[in-house]
Design an enzyme around this catalytic site. Structure first.
Site, short mmCIF file in Angstrom:
data_model
loop_
_atom_site.label_atom_id
_atom_site.label_comp_id
_atom_site.label_asym_id
_atom_site.label_seq_id
_atom_site.Cartn_x
_atom_site.Cartn_y
_atom_site.Cartn_z
N LYS A 142 -9.69 -0.67 25.31
CA LYS A 142 -10.84 -0.23 26.01
C LYS A 142 -11.34 -1.30 26.73
O LYS A 142 -11.92 -0.93 28.10
CB LYS A 142 -12.06 0.27 24.74
CG LYS A 142 -11.46 1.72 24.07
CD LYS A 142 -11.78 2.82 25.15
CE LYS A 142 -11.24 4.25 24.69
NZ LYS A 142 -10.71 4.46 23.30
N LYS A 198 1.39 7.47 25.69
CA LYS A 198 1.30 8.68 24.64
C LYS A 198 0.37 9.87 25.34
O LYS A 198 -0.42 9.67 26.24
CB LYS A 198 0.54 8.36 23.38
CG LYS A 198 -0.85 7.80 23.56
CD LYS A 198 -1.69 7.93 22.28
CE LYS A 198 -3.11 7.54 22.52
NZ LYS A 198 -4.09 7.74 21.51
N LYS A 225 -6.34 12.80 25.91
CA LYS A 225 -7.14 13.89 26.59
C LYS A 225 -7.37 13.55 28.05
O LYS A 225 -7.61 14.35 28.66
CB LYS A 225 -8.32 14.02 25.61
CG LYS A 225 -8.07 14.74 24.35
CD LYS A 225 -9.59 14.71 23.52
CE LYS A 225 -9.04 15.12 22.04
NZ LYS A 225 -9.67 14.26 20.92
P1 TYM Z 1 -8.19 11.71 18.37
O1 TYM Z 1 -9.33 12.63 18.74
O2 TYM Z 1 -8.02 10.65 19.55
O3 TYM Z 1 -7.18 12.35 17.94
C1 TYM Z 1 -7.02 13.06 16.81
C2 TYM Z 1 -5.66 13.07 16.12
O4 TYM Z 1 -4.68 13.39 16.72
C3 TYM Z 1 -3.80 12.56 16.99
N1 TYM Z 1 -3.15 12.24 18.42
C4 TYM Z 1 -1.90 12.08 18.48
N2 TYM Z 1 -0.86 12.06 17.79
C5 TYM Z 1 0.40 12.21 18.05
N3 TYM Z 1 0.73 11.80 19.53
C6 TYM Z 1 -0.37 11.61 20.30
N4 TYM Z 1 -0.23 11.56 21.75
C7 TYM Z 1 -1.71 11.83 19.85
N5 TYM Z 1 -2.95 11.72 20.50
C8 TYM Z 1 -4.00 12.18 19.53
C9 TYM Z 1 -4.36 11.14 16.42
O5 TYM Z 1 -3.80 10.18 15.82
C10 TYM Z 1 -5.56 11.63 15.26
O6 TYM Z 1 -4.92 11.84 14.17
N6 TYM Z 1 -10.67 8.19 15.81
C11 TYM Z 1 -9.99 9.34 15.61
C12 TYM Z 1 -10.92 10.33 15.06
C13 TYM Z 1 -11.33 10.05 13.68
C14 TYM Z 1 -10.61 10.10 12.51
C15 TYM Z 1 -11.67 9.81 11.61
C16 TYM Z 1 -9.34 10.53 12.15
C17 TYM Z 1 -12.66 9.59 13.54
N7 TYM Z 1 -12.76 9.63 12.12
C18 TYM Z 1 -11.29 9.54 10.38
C19 TYM Z 1 -8.94 10.39 10.89
C20 TYM Z 1 -10.07 10.09 9.89
C21 TYM Z 1 -9.54 9.60 16.86
O7 TYM Z 1 -10.20 9.33 17.96
O8 TYM Z 1 -8.62 10.75 17.05
#
Ligand code: TYM
Length: 329
Positions: free
Chosen positions: A111, A194, A197
């Site tokens: 970031k 990867k 969003k």
């Molecule tokens: P976030 O919102 O970026 O993504 C949510 C979930 O989707 C998975 N993910 C992916 N998995 C495989 N390939 C990809 N290209 C891909 N893009 C996203 C992420 O690994 C995630 O599981 N910090 C976290 C949200 C969060 C969280 C938590 C997760 C906040 N608190 C507590 C688990 C436990 C996040 O930004 O995910």
């Protein structure tokens, strides 16, 4: 029965990475475990979303959870900011999280590189808020994609540190759950990295069939294999990776053989991939669109979810306060 916790940020519509990395696994495990799934709207604040869009984003992700098959009668489905106990646990955990280790987190360094104009303290302490989400319900298992692995390592470190400092066996070691095949990384269609969003390389659960076909047909490839059994370039390997996730094994085998014998036509590969993605996404999309317009249902789900999550969170926070020495007068 194990406790499972996971969340997804409300920064935009969910894509295939979110689905295959996380959401699909939530659905697989929700019936055998005590599950807490939430929409991480506090985490979305690090990028300063427009207040006019904040609620709409939460609402979209909520409909996507439900449309994909999270069952709110079985799992506890809630919005992070409806459970204010998480902010207290975040504050308490922050006292034992060191700036040096937070600065070394890959997601933070990334970031800083990409958005040098917005390196806020929320970004730095992002892993602590995540640890608070997970430890709030004392999770044994956390279903996430590969990109969250380091954050989970940090959660375990914070949990161990807390236990050591206070001489307790209170927080568990929350482990990623990978269903035996390792954590998934769904690549983008732009040839590298990867699916994300905001990377402009995603296929979203609410994309129309036409959009999916268009996006897949535009996916980056190369000039084709020149010699039999040659190594795939990254863009082509990425297409195969997505195919391995969404298509039947014999489809993958068919195109791999075509590639290895230099007979592959990328147009055919992409056409097949688009149809297989549509078969997976279209029914989910239809349910999302139906649920999204059902205000009464959505508000009932979040009300009930918040109540259940708050009860679990309150118990943890009051125990943590006691361990740390807070006493009532
Ligand atoms: P976030 O919102 O970026 O993504 C949510 C979930 O989707 C998975 N993910 C992916 N998995 C495989 N390939 C990809 N290209 C891909 N893009 C996203 C992420 O690994 C995630 O599981 N910090 C976290 C949200 C969060 C969280 C938590 C997760 C906040 N608190 C507590 C688990 C436990 C996040 O930004 O995910």
């Amino acid at each position: 029965m194990e406790t499972v916790v996971s969340g997804i940020r409300s920064t935009g519509n969910l894509h295939l990475g979110n689905y295959f990395g996380a959401l699909r696994n939530f659905i697989r495990i929700q019936h055998e475990n005590r599950c807490f799934f939430f929409i991480a709207d506090y985490h979305s604040l690090t990028t300063h979303p427009d207040p006019k869009l904040l609620h709409e984003n939460v609402r979209n992700v909520l409909s996507e959870y439900l449309g994909a098959g999270v069952d709110p009668d079985t799992a506890t489905l809630y919005i992070q900011s409806d459970v204010p106990q998480v902010t207290e646990l975040y504050l308490l955990l922050n006292m034992h999280a060191y700036v040096g280790e937070l600065e070394r987190t890959s997601s933070f360094k990334d970031k800083v590189r990409k958005h040098a104009d917005n390196v806020n303290a929320g970004l730095l302490t992002y892993p602590v808020l995540m640890a608070a989400d997970i430890l709030l319900h004392k999770a044994d298992k956390v279903p996430v994609g590969k990109d969250q692995e380091q954050h989970l390592e940090m959660t375990r470190r914070f949990a161990r540190r807390f236990n050591n400092i206070y001489g307790v066996e209170y927080f568990p070691e929350s482990m990623p759950c990978d269903f035996g095949s390792g954590l998934i990384k769904v690549p983008g269609l732009d040839g590298n990295g990867k699916m994300g969003k905001s990377e402009g390389n995603g296929i979203f659960l609410i994309d129309s069939d036409k959009d999916i076909r268009k996006k897949v047909m535009r996916a980056v490839t190369d000039e084709g294999p020149k010699t039999p059994n040659s190594e795939m370039s990254e863009p082509v390997a990425n297409i195969f990776s997505i195919m391995k996730i969404v298509s039947a094994p014999d489809t993958v085998e068919y195109f791999t053989e075509k590639y290895n014998s230099c007979e592959i036509r990328y147009g055919d590969l992409k056409k097949q991939l688009a149809e297989d993605i549509i078969a997976c996404v279209a029914p989910i999309r239809e349910r999302i669109l139906e649920i999204r317009s059902n205000d009464a249902y959505l508000s009932k789900v979040v009300r009930e979810g918040a109540e259940k999550a708050r009860a679990s969170a309150e118990k943890t926070v009051s125990e943590v306060r006691e361990i740390m020495g807070f006493k009532k007068f």
